[in-house]
Scaffold this active site. Structure first.
Site, PDB file in Angstrom:
ATOM      1  N   ASP A   1       0.826  -1.199   0.000  1.00 51.57           N
ATOM      2  CA  ASP A   1       0.000   0.000   0.000  1.00 51.57           C
ATOM      3  C   ASP A   1       0.867   1.259   0.000  1.00 51.57           C
ATOM      4  O   ASP A   1       1.673   1.475   0.892  1.00 51.57           O
ATOM      5  CB  ASP A   1      -0.900  -0.024   1.253  1.00 51.57           C
ATOM      6  CG  ASP A   1      -2.121   0.854   1.139  1.00 51.57           C
ATOM      7  OD1 ASP A   1      -2.024   1.914   0.499  1.00 51.57           O
ATOM      8  OD2 ASP A   1      -3.173   0.486   1.703  1.00 51.57           O
TER       9      ASP A   1
ATOM     10  N   THR B   1      -6.860   3.571  -2.323  1.00 54.91           N
ATOM     11  CA  THR B   1      -6.685   2.179  -1.914  1.00 54.91           C
ATOM     12  C   THR B   1      -7.776   1.258  -2.458  1.00 54.91           C
ATOM     13  O   THR B   1      -7.477   0.197  -3.015  1.00 54.91           O
ATOM     14  CB  THR B   1      -6.642   2.080  -0.383  1.00 54.91           C
ATOM     15  OG1 THR B   1      -5.538   2.848   0.093  1.00 54.91           O
ATOM     16  CG2 THR B   1      -6.485   0.640   0.072  1.00 54.91           C
TER      17      THR B   1
ATOM     18  N   ASP C   1      -9.483  -3.783   5.857  1.00 55.02           N
ATOM     19  CA  ASP C   1     -10.545  -4.643   5.341  1.00 55.02           C
ATOM     20  C   ASP C   1     -10.597  -4.623   3.815  1.00 55.02           C
ATOM     21  O   ASP C   1     -10.661  -5.676   3.170  1.00 55.02           O
ATOM     22  CB  ASP C   1     -11.903  -4.259   5.947  1.00 55.02           C
ATOM     23  CG  ASP C   1     -12.198  -2.766   5.938  1.00 55.02           C
ATOM     24  OD1 ASP C   1     -11.593  -2.029   5.136  1.00 55.02           O
ATOM     25  OD2 ASP C   1     -13.053  -2.334   6.739  1.00 55.02           O
ATOM     26  N   ARG C   2     -10.522  -3.438   3.199  1.00 61.73           N
ATOM     27  CA  ARG C   2     -10.606  -3.357   1.752  1.00 61.73           C
ATOM     28  C   ARG C   2      -9.397  -3.986   1.060  1.00 61.73           C
ATOM     29  O   ARG C   2      -9.494  -4.450  -0.075  1.00 61.73           O
ATOM     30  CB  ARG C   2     -10.799  -1.913   1.292  1.00 61.73           C
ATOM     31  CG  ARG C   2      -9.722  -0.919   1.735  1.00 61.73           C
ATOM     32  CD  ARG C   2     -10.161   0.508   1.410  1.00 61.73           C
ATOM     33  NE  ARG C   2      -9.177   1.526   1.762  1.00 61.73           N
ATOM     34  CZ  ARG C   2      -9.091   2.134   2.927  1.00 61.73           C
ATOM     35  NH1 ARG C   2      -9.931   1.808   3.898  1.00 61.73           N
ATOM     36  NH2 ARG C   2      -8.185   3.064   3.150  1.00 61.73           N
TER      37      ARG C   2
ATOM     38  N   ASP D   1       1.348   2.425   4.099  1.00 65.02           N
ATOM     39  CA  ASP D   1       0.447   3.543   3.806  1.00 65.02           C
ATOM     40  C   ASP D   1       0.216   4.401   5.042  1.00 65.02           C
ATOM     41  O   ASP D   1       0.245   5.633   4.969  1.00 65.02           O
ATOM     42  CB  ASP D   1      -0.888   2.992   3.295  1.00 65.02           C
ATOM     43  CG  ASP D   1      -1.875   4.092   2.940  1.00 65.02           C
ATOM     44  OD1 ASP D   1      -1.671   4.751   1.911  1.00 65.02           O
ATOM     45  OD2 ASP D   1      -2.842   4.291   3.701  1.00 65.02           O
TER      46      ASP D   1
END
Length: 544
Positions: A34, A75, A158-159, A301
Site C-alpha cells: 500500500d 486504496t 478490510d478493503r 500507507d
C-alpha cells in the site's frame, strides 16, 4: 539394436525434464504494498538484502514503467483494479468512500449493512465485496477449478483483504484495531477457523509494541531520505516530535496497542506471521490445483501518510519490509517448493510529497482551500440560478447536483455544470474541470482526460470532476500535516509491477503498462478466463 538404444538415450533427458515440471504453479501469491512508489525499489536498494525486493528484481521480471491509468488513485480502487484488470468506470469502486446519489449519503467501498463481524467488533465487521461489479482473477480461479482451488485474502485493512479475495474466497481476514484480532464477516463464515483464533490468542500486537521503534541500521546511513525531524511531518496524530526513536510502549498508552501497531513497521511483520500460518493451516500449494494467497501490506500507507516519501520513517519501514519479504519467500520455498510458486508485487497507488518540503526545494506548490472554496462554490451557484441547495455534495473532487431540484425548478443542468466548471477554473490550485457526461466515454489521445474518464462510473460518479495542479494537496494536510494521494500525476501512479517464480523469466522492460495488465497476465499464465470486466491486456514481454 544400436540405433534403438541411441534413441532411448537421446529421449531420456526429455522424460526427465517433463517429469520434474508442472503445467501450472501450485500457488500464486499476489502482494500489494500500500502506497509504494516504484522508485523505492532503487532508492533504498543499498540497504536491501538479496532475498527480498532484490530477489524479485534480479531473478524475476520488472515492468519499470507501470502506472495506474485512472483518477482517483486510492486504496479501494487500486486493489479492485489490480485484481479485476479494469478501471473504476467498469468495476464500480470509484473511491474509498463516495456519495451514493440514490441514498443521499456517503458509503464505504466494502460496506455491507447485511453483514456482521466475526471475531472482531463494530461496523468494521459490516463488510463484503458486494460493491465490486466485476469478477477478479481469484473469482475466475475458483470457477475454473469448480471451487477445488483455495483463495485466501489477508491485510490489516478490510478493503485490502476483501477486494483481492473476490466474491467467493475460502477466507478474507483483516485486522480489528479495537480488539487486536484478525477478523472476518458473516458474508464469508459465521465462525473463525481455529487457526485464526489461536493466532489471535497469541496477542502478538502487544509483543511488537512493547519496546522502541529504532532504525534497523544506523540512521546516519539513511542518506537517501531527508532530515529526521521536519515540523510538517505528522508523528502519531501530531502528539510527538517526528524523530527516532519512538517509544511504542509509551505511545500505546495514549493511542492503544493495536492502533500503535499499524502505524509502525511491525504491522507488516505481524501480517507475514499471519500469512505463514495461513499457508500451513489452509494447506496452500499442497496439491496440483493452483491456490491463491492475496496479501496487502498496509503499514506502509499509514506511515507514508504521516511522514511522507522522503522521511527516515518510510525508509526504515521499507528496509524492514524487505526482511519480512525475505522471510516469506524462504517460507514459500520450504512449504510449497522452490520454483513451484509464482508471485507478483505491485501497489494500489503511490504518494505525493509534502508540499512544504517541496517549497524548501524551491518548488511552488500549495494547498487547495476547501474550507473557503466549497461554500463559495455552493453560494455562487445558488445565487446564479436563484435556488437553494443546487449542489448536493462535493467529495473526491467531484460535484454532485440535486437533480430533483433542477427538474422541479426547470433549471438547465448543462448550464449549471458549465457555470461550475468556469468557477472551478478560476480557483487557485485547480488544473482542470469537466462535465463528467462529456468525458465519461472519452477515447481520444489526451492522457489526462482519459485517466479522469476511466475513473468515472456513469451511475456512481458526480456531475463535474476537477483536478489540482501537480504537487498540490487539499487543506486537510495543511491543518493535519502529512501527505496524500489520489491524482493522475506520476508521483501517484508510478508503482512497481514485478513477477517472479514459476513460469516467469528473468528480465525487465521500460515499455508503458497500465496496472490493469496484471490480472490478464496472471490469467494467461494460469490458462484461465479473464475477469468479467477486464480491459487490460496480458504483458506480452512475459510470453515472448
Amino acid at each position: 539394436m544400436r540405433n534403438f538404444i541411441l534413441l532411448i538415450l537421446l529421449t531420456l533427458p526429455l522424460f526427465s525434464v517433463s517429469s520434474q515440471s508442472t503445467d501450472k504453479p501450485k500457488l500464486v501469491v499476489g502482494i500489494v504494498v500500500d502506497q509504494m512508489r516504484y522508485e523505492f525499489l532503487h532508492r533504498f536498494d543499498e540497504h536491501y538484502t538479496d532475498g527480498g525486493f532484490k530477489r524479485l528484481t534480479s531473478k524475476g521480471f520488472s515492468f519499470r514503467n507501470a502506472h495506474f491509468n485512472y483518477i482517483p488513485t486510492k486504496t479501494g480502487p487500486g486493489h479492485a483494479s489490480v485484481y479485476t484488470g479494469t478501471t473504476p468506470r467498469v468495476h464500480g469502486v470509484i473511491a474509498n468512500d463516495w456519495y451514493e446519489k440514490v441514498q443521499n449519503k456517503m458509503i464505504y467501498c466494502v460496506e455491507d449493512l447485511d453483514a456482521s463481524g466475526v471475531g472482531g467488533s463494530g461496523k468494521i465487521g459490516q463488510r463484503s465485496p458486494r460493491n465490486l461489479l466485476s469478477s477478479t482473477i481469484t473469482d475466475e480461479l475458483k470457477i475454473h477449478y469448480q471451487n477445488r482451488s483455495k483463495v485466501i485474502g489477508l491485510s490489516l485493512k478490510d478493503r485490502g483483504s476483501i477486494l483481492p479475495a473476490g466474491h467467493n474466497p475460502d477466507g478474507a481476514y483483516w485486522f480489528d484495531e479495537a480488539s487486536g484480532n484478525f477478523m472476518t464477516s458473516s458474508f464469508y463464515t459465521n465462525v473463525l477457523p481455529d487457526w485464526v483464533g489461536k493466532f489471535n490468542s497469541r496477542k502478538l500486537s502487544t509483543q511488537y509494541t512493547n519496546g522502541k521503534w529504532e532504525t534497523l541500521m544506523d540512521i546516519n546511513t539513511y542518506v537517501e531520505s531527508a532530515r529526521d525531524n521536519r515540523d510538517y511531518e505528522n508523528a502519531f496524530f501530531m502528539d510527538l516530535e517526528p524523530t527516532f526513536p519512538y517509544k511504542l510502549n509509551s505511545i500505546r498508552k495514549t493511542f492503544g496497542v493495536h492502533n500503535t501497531l499499524v502505524y509502525s513497521p511491525y504491522g507488516n511483520t505481524i501480517l507475514v506471521d499471519f500469512a505463514e500460518l495461513a499457508i500451513e493451516k489452509e494447506q496452500l500449494g499442497k496439491d496440483e490445483i493452483t491456490d491463491f494467497l492475496a496479501i496487502s501490506f498496509s503499514s506502509t500507507d499509514k506511515i507514508g501518510h504521516e511522514f511522507g516519501p522522503y522521511s527516515k520513517e518510510i525508509q526504515d519501514t521499507y528496509v524492514r519490509l524487505d526482511r519480512d519479504l525475505d522471510r516469506l519467500f524462504n517460507y514459500l520455498d520450504e512449504q510449497v517448493g522452490e520454483g513451484e510458486w509464482t508471485v507478483f508485487l505491485t501497489a494500489d497507488h503511490a504518494i505525493a510529497e509534502l508540499p512544504k518540503y517541496l517549497n524548501e526545494q524551491k518548488q511552488s506548490v500549495n494547498y487547495f482551500d476547501n474550507k473557503q472554496n466549497q461554500p463559495l462554490l455552493k453560494k455562487s451557484v445558488d445565487e446564479k440560478f436563484s435556488a437553494t441547495g443546487i449542489i448536493e455534495n462535493i467529495s473526491n473532487r467531484q460535484v454532485f447536483l440535486n437533480h430533483d431540484l433542477l427538474r422541479d425548478q426547470n433549471i438547465d443542468q448543462v448550464e449549471v455544470k458549465k457555470y461550475i466548471v468556469d468557477l472551478l477554473l478560476e480557483m487557485e490550485g485547480v488544473s482542470s474541470a469537466y462535465d463528467t457526461r462529456e468525458i465519461e466515454r472519452y477515447h481520444d489521445t489526451n492522457l489526462d482526460v482519459g485517466m479522469l474518464s476511466a475513473g468515472i462510473n456513469s451511475k456512481a460518479s458526480g456531475d463535474v470532476a476537477y483536478t489540482l495542479l501537480p504537487g498540490w494537496l487539499s487543506d486537510y494536510n495543511l491543518y493535519h500535516k502529512g501527505t496524500n494521494h489520489g491524482t493522475g500525476y506520476s508521483y501517484d501512479t508510478h508503482v512497481p509491477m514485478l513477477f517472479y517464480g514459476w513460469g516467469i523469466k528473468k528480465g525487465s522492460t521500460v515499455n508503458y503498462h497500465p496496472i490493469t495488465d496484471i490480472a490478464p497476465t496472471i490469467s494467461t499464465l494460469l490458462n484461465i478466463k479473464f475477469p468479467s470486466g477486464c480491459t487490460g491486456q496480458p504483458a506480452a514481454e512475459l510470453f515472448d
